[in-house]
Design a protein around this motif. Structure first.
Motif, PDB file in Angstrom:
ATOM      1  N   LEU A  50      -6.639  58.553   2.684  1.00 21.02           N
ATOM      2  CA  LEU A  50      -6.673  57.302   1.436  1.00 21.02           C
ATOM      3  C   LEU A  50      -4.909  57.600   0.710  1.00 21.02           C
ATOM      4  N   PRO A  52      -3.066  57.907  -2.285  1.00 20.19           N
ATOM      5  CA  PRO A  52      -3.241  58.039  -4.497  1.00 20.19           C
ATOM      6  C   PRO A  52      -2.697  57.173  -4.585  1.00 20.19           C
ATOM      7  N   THR A 361     -12.853  57.951  -7.322  1.00 17.07           N
ATOM      8  CA  THR A 361     -11.370  57.612  -5.592  1.00 17.07           C
ATOM      9  C   THR A 361     -10.340  56.116  -6.371  1.00 17.07           C
ATOM     10  N   CYS A 365      -6.990  56.408  -6.578  1.00 11.30           N
ATOM     11  CA  CYS A 365      -5.969  55.376  -5.723  1.00 11.30           C
ATOM     12  C   CYS A 365      -5.187  53.918  -6.517  1.00 11.30           C
ATOM     13  N   ARG A 376      -5.045  50.441   0.713  1.00 12.87           N
ATOM     14  CA  ARG A 376      -4.976  52.098   0.565  1.00 12.87           C
ATOM     15  C   ARG A 376      -5.437  52.728   1.130  1.00 12.87           C
TER      16      ARG A 376
END
Length: 385
Positions: A50, A52, A361, A365, A376
């Motif tokens: 992922l 950030p 999460t 993100c 993302r």
């Protein structure tokens, strides 16, 4: 550790392992063959990275989305699993009520261990049904008619079961339907008194829904054998027209793994697909679902709903799937570990853990809504196609 102390699905898995006899736990936890695909599902998800977010206002976050015209509280579905009464008395009911409390759909399996009317009394409004294509099309039509009349508006046809997977743990454990009481299984059950007492009170799990509609309970040497007696090995894309003509609700095909299959699903009138390898419980040695997902999303190009399952155990995993283009994630073992650990409250706890993880999460993100998670992600790691 007790149920309230469980901080992750892994913790719930451990509680389930302690409560259940080995033959029952292995039925949840196991997969086909040497379980290579099951392990790959987890490895591939771990390799998805992922991206950030930074300096983004995420003080207000919204998890809701829509699936087939209905709002769900977050993009997850409690997927169809069979023999749930072996894990907790009236397991299908506990799963359905837990899903309803969480505001997400529950998919009732053809292999449910509850009759339909008792289920309908407690089920929430987001009712989906999973169908195996059986040899007897008259029986299929009976299922379709009954479930449509009962308020199910999404039909999920499982298409990766032309034959049942060879599940070695079930063979080693002599896990049958009805239960086969070998000396080892009897001793193991005696060492798990809470489970044994609950089974004595509720009675042994049987495929009650199938028995209700078919008029007779199926039997076999293993659970796979039970289903193999019924499954059609000759159902094709052309035959799918027969089913589409007889089902008036949304149609979803579960077990799609290539771009070509996804396009053919659209051509056949499907409203959605589930990118899936059946949790590694069918063909051992395939790629993970998350490896297939990006190409299939590109092939579909927003023209149908794309769901995914197999190996998803956390809200972080759901965030990865949404970032890769999925519309929602179906949960199997994650919900079952909660069920086996604590019944309905265990299911509620499992879903609360996953939703809380998804919320964090999203925040990290830089996404204040589910849609803002799209893209993302930084590739699919070393296991990518």
């Amino acid at each position: 550790m007790n149920l309230k102390q469980a901080a992750s699905i892994g913790d719930l898995r451990e509680l389930a392992r302690r409560r259940l006899p080995r033959m029952v736990f292995d039925y949840i936890d196991g997969a086909a063959g040497e379980e290579i695909t099951s392990k790959r599902n987890r490895v591939a998800l771990d390799e998805v990275c992922l991206i950030p977010g930074a300096l983004v206002d995420v003080s207000s976050r919204h998890h809701a989305t829509k699936l087939f015209g209905r709002e769900v509280s977050f993009p997850a579905i409690v997927g169809p699993t069979g023999l749930n009464g072996a894990f907790w008395p009236e397991g299908d009911v506990a799963l359905a009520r837990g899903a309803a409390r969480a505001g997400i759909p529950f998919v009732l399996s053809t292999a449910a261990t509850v009759r339909l009317n008792p289920f309908l009394k407690v089920a929430g409004p987001l009712r989906w049904f999973q169908l195996y294509m059986m040899k007897d099309r008259g029986l299929v039509e009976a299922f379709l008619q009954r479930i449509f009349q009962s308020g199910f508006n999404v039909l999920q046809l499982t298409v990766d079961t032309s034959v049942s997977g060879r599940r070695n743990r079930d063979i080693r454990n002599a896990f049958t339907l009805p239960f086969r009481w070998t000396a080892r299984n009897f001793i193991d059950s005696a060492l798990h008194p809470r489970w044994s007492t609950s089974m004595l009170r509720s009675g042994p799990p049987m495929l009650r829904l199938f028995e209700e509609i078919a008029g007779a309970p199926p039997r076999g040497a293993t659970i796979s054998d039970v289903m193999q007696q019924q499954l059609s090995s000759s159902f094709t894309w052309k035959d799918l027209e027969w089913l589409r003509a007889r089902w008036r609700g949304y149609l979803v095909l579960k077990g799609i793994s290539t771009e070509e299959q996804s396009r053919r699903s659209m051509d056949a009138g499907s409203d959605g697909i589930v990118v899936s390898n059946h949790g590694g419980r069918q063909l051992d040695g395939t790629r993970s679902s998350v490896e297939w997902l990006p190409r299939i999303v590109d092939a579909v190009a927003g023209r149908m709903t794309v769901l995914v399952d197999s190996g998803f155990r956390s809200g972080n995993d759901i965030g990865k799937a949404i970032a890769l283009g999925a519309d929602g994630v179906k949960l199997g073992r994650a919900a079952l570990y909660g069920l086996a650990a604590g019944g309905e409250e265990g299911v509620v706890h499992a879903l609360a853990i996953i939703k809380a993880e998804l919320d964090r999460t999203m925040a990290l993100c830089g996404a204040s809504s589910i849609g803002q998670l799209r893209g993302r992600v930084d590739g699919v790691g070393a296991a990518s196609l």
